[in-house]
Write a protein that holds these residues in place. Structure first.
Motif, short mmCIF file in Angstrom:
data_model
loop_
_atom_site.label_atom_id
_atom_site.label_comp_id
_atom_site.label_asym_id
_atom_site.label_seq_id
_atom_site.Cartn_x
_atom_site.Cartn_y
_atom_site.Cartn_z
N THR A 20 0.78 -1.23 0.00
CA THR A 20 0.00 0.00 0.00
C THR A 20 0.82 1.29 0.00
OG1 THR A 20 -0.19 -0.07 2.41
CG2 THR A 20 -1.97 -1.08 1.13
N ASN A 21 2.04 1.26 0.50
CA ASN A 21 2.80 2.51 0.61
C ASN A 21 4.28 2.22 0.47
OD1 ASN A 21 3.83 5.01 1.20
ND2 ASN A 21 2.76 5.25 3.13
N PHE A 22 4.92 2.94 -0.46
CA PHE A 22 6.35 2.77 -0.70
C PHE A 22 7.12 4.04 -0.38
CE2 PHE A 22 3.96 0.20 -3.72
CZ PHE A 22 4.50 -1.06 -3.49
N ASP A 23 6.49 5.04 0.22
CA ASP A 23 7.10 6.36 0.39
C ASP A 23 8.35 6.36 1.27
OD1 ASP A 23 5.13 7.39 -1.21
OD2 ASP A 23 3.89 8.11 0.45
N SER A 24 8.38 5.58 2.33
CA SER A 24 9.48 5.63 3.28
C SER A 24 10.47 4.49 3.11
CB SER A 24 8.92 5.59 4.71
OG SER A 24 8.05 6.66 4.93
N THR A 25 10.47 3.84 1.97
CA THR A 25 11.31 2.67 1.77
C THR A 25 12.78 3.05 1.65
OG1 THR A 25 11.60 0.65 0.50
CG2 THR A 25 11.10 2.65 -0.75
N HIS A 26 13.64 2.09 1.96
CA HIS A 26 15.09 2.26 1.84
C HIS A 26 15.64 1.42 0.68
CE1 HIS A 26 15.59 4.47 5.59
NE2 HIS A 26 14.66 3.69 6.08
N TYR A 27 14.76 0.88 -0.16
CA TYR A 27 15.18 -0.05 -1.21
C TYR A 27 14.76 0.45 -2.59
CZ TYR A 27 16.26 -3.27 2.53
OH TYR A 27 16.81 -3.85 3.64
#
Length: 152
Positions: free
Chosen positions: A77-84
């Motif tokens: 649902t959310n990829f905004d704070s990803t590190h990848y």
């Protein structure tokens, strides 16, 4: 008398420890003592989770879980704070959509998955790959700039 009283008080702690299985889900269920109504809801509903890979946020999503520890991603649902990177996220998203089982894994997993854990307290699915140690060591050091002055 004191020893007998102490033994009687501690007996329930040891009695429950002998019937645990190696399943992390069984340990969670036993230790949390979930009411039956909550178990029925929990194991038959979509659960919003934070999905971590090697202690770094991969994405947010919704999963379903069985009492045997089978976890299936319903949607990310959310990829905004990803590190990848997107490619890495897609690989793990595809694998989780097919489903995984909680616990330790064999060394021959296609994506290098070594272990998977679910935390009821934080609603987090934590995945550990064979790159976990490399990423931990890498995060302890700073990179030296390559475009530095000659005299430094």
């Amino acid at each position: 008398m004191r020893l007998t009283t102490l033994f009687i008080l501690l007996l329930p702690l040891f009695a429950g420890a002998s019937n645990h299985t190696d399943s992390p889900l069984a340990l969670m269920t036993d230790s949390q003592a979930m009411p039956d109504d909550f178990k029925n809801y929990f194991y038959h509903s979509e659960i919003p989770v934070l999905v971590y890979l090697n202690d770094k946020l991969l994405f947010e999503g919704d999963i379903t879980m069985t009492e045997q520890g089978q976890v299936t991603l319903m949607r990310a649902t959310n990829f905004d704070s990803t590190h990848y990177q997107k490619e890495e996220i897609r690989r793990w998203e595809k694998q989780l959509t097919q489903g995984i089982v909680l616990g330790k894994k064999q060394n021959n997993h296609p994506l290098g998955l070594m272990a998977a854990e679910y935390s009821l307290d934080t609603s987090a699915l934590k995945l550990y790959s064979n790159n976990y140690d490399k990423e931990k060591i890498k995060s302890r050091y700073f990179d030296v700039p390559t475009d530095r002055a000659k005299n430094i």
